[in-house]
Scaffold this active site. Sequence first.
Site, mmCIF file in Angstrom:
data_model
loop_
_atom_site.group_PDB
_atom_site.id
_atom_site.type_symbol
_atom_site.label_atom_id
_atom_site.label_comp_id
_atom_site.label_asym_id
_atom_site.label_seq_id
_atom_site.Cartn_x
_atom_site.Cartn_y
_atom_site.Cartn_z
ATOM 1 N N ASN A 178 0.854 -1.272 0.077
ATOM 2 C CA ASN A 178 0.042 -0.040 -0.297
ATOM 3 C C ASN A 178 0.775 1.422 0.124
ATOM 4 O O ASN A 178 1.957 1.153 0.689
ATOM 5 C CB ASN A 178 -0.867 0.036 1.270
ATOM 6 N N GLU A 201 1.892 -14.811 3.527
ATOM 7 C CA GLU A 201 1.562 -15.944 4.342
ATOM 8 C C GLU A 201 0.345 -15.606 5.125
ATOM 9 O O GLU A 201 -0.545 -16.469 5.248
ATOM 10 C CB GLU A 201 2.697 -15.971 5.252
ATOM 11 N N SER A 258 0.610 3.499 1.718
ATOM 12 C CA SER A 258 0.824 3.743 3.242
ATOM 13 C C SER A 258 1.411 2.557 3.502
ATOM 14 O O SER A 258 1.025 1.464 3.794
ATOM 15 C CB SER A 258 -0.559 3.969 3.995
HETATM 16 N N1 THU Z 1 6.898 -10.186 2.692
HETATM 17 C C1 THU Z 1 5.890 -11.363 2.575
HETATM 18 O O1 THU Z 1 4.946 -11.107 1.911
HETATM 19 N N2 THU Z 1 6.349 -12.391 3.553
HETATM 20 C C2 THU Z 1 7.152 -12.185 4.283
HETATM 21 O O2 THU Z 1 7.302 -13.166 5.338
HETATM 22 C C3 THU Z 1 8.338 -11.159 4.430
HETATM 23 C C4 THU Z 1 8.052 -10.000 3.675
HETATM 24 C C5 THU Z 1 6.727 -9.249 1.850
HETATM 25 C C6 THU Z 1 6.146 -7.896 2.560
HETATM 26 C C7 THU Z 1 6.402 -6.677 1.431
HETATM 27 O O3 THU Z 1 5.674 -6.590 0.437
HETATM 28 C C8 THU Z 1 7.666 -7.251 0.725
HETATM 29 O O4 THU Z 1 7.733 -8.789 1.067
HETATM 30 C C9 THU Z 1 9.176 -6.769 1.240
HETATM 31 O O5 THU Z 1 9.272 -6.575 2.585
#
Ligand code: THU
Length: 143
Positions: free
Chosen positions: A54, A64, A56
């Site tokens: 987002n 997950e 923001s």
């Molecule tokens: N992210 C996930 O989807 N899962 C995780 O366990 C680690 C981080 C995403 C959040 C953000 O959109 C991007 O990876 C970078 O941090």
Amino acid sequence: MSDQSEVYIPLLDELIEAARAVRAKAYAPYSNFQVGTAVLGANGQIYTGVNIENASFGLTVCAERNAIGAMVGDGETKVTAVVVATSNGVTPCGACRQVLLEFGDDIPIWLIAEDEETVRFTTLHALLPDHFDQSQLGAMSNE
Ligand code: THU
């Protein structure tokens, strides 16, 4: 990391394919780090999620947790296996580890990288030792 051969999960190939496929749908225009997750419910169904960012930034929700949301919204509250697909095969963040723990115990987790060769195996307890879970809430009981 433990060895992948330690745990046999039916549908593992399907779970891996689902995580890889859904990863392409990640909404990650800010980080460009796409994550796809597939969780296997105790009901034998596969549920998927992607990270949704987002403008923001703090409102970003990880793949997950979105996969868990799809599962719980379908009426299943027990996870038996997790696959996380990323560019480089990283582990779930701390917040997601805690959320996974809510819906499983020592869940087997496979971490898949883009190169289709890197597959690491671990478990939730290895990633979140000495954890806090619902069994420690006894003191809150009003009974
Ligand atoms: N992210 C996930 O989807 N899962 C995780 O366990 C680690 C981080 C995403 C959040 C953000 O959109 C991007 O990876 C970078 O941090």
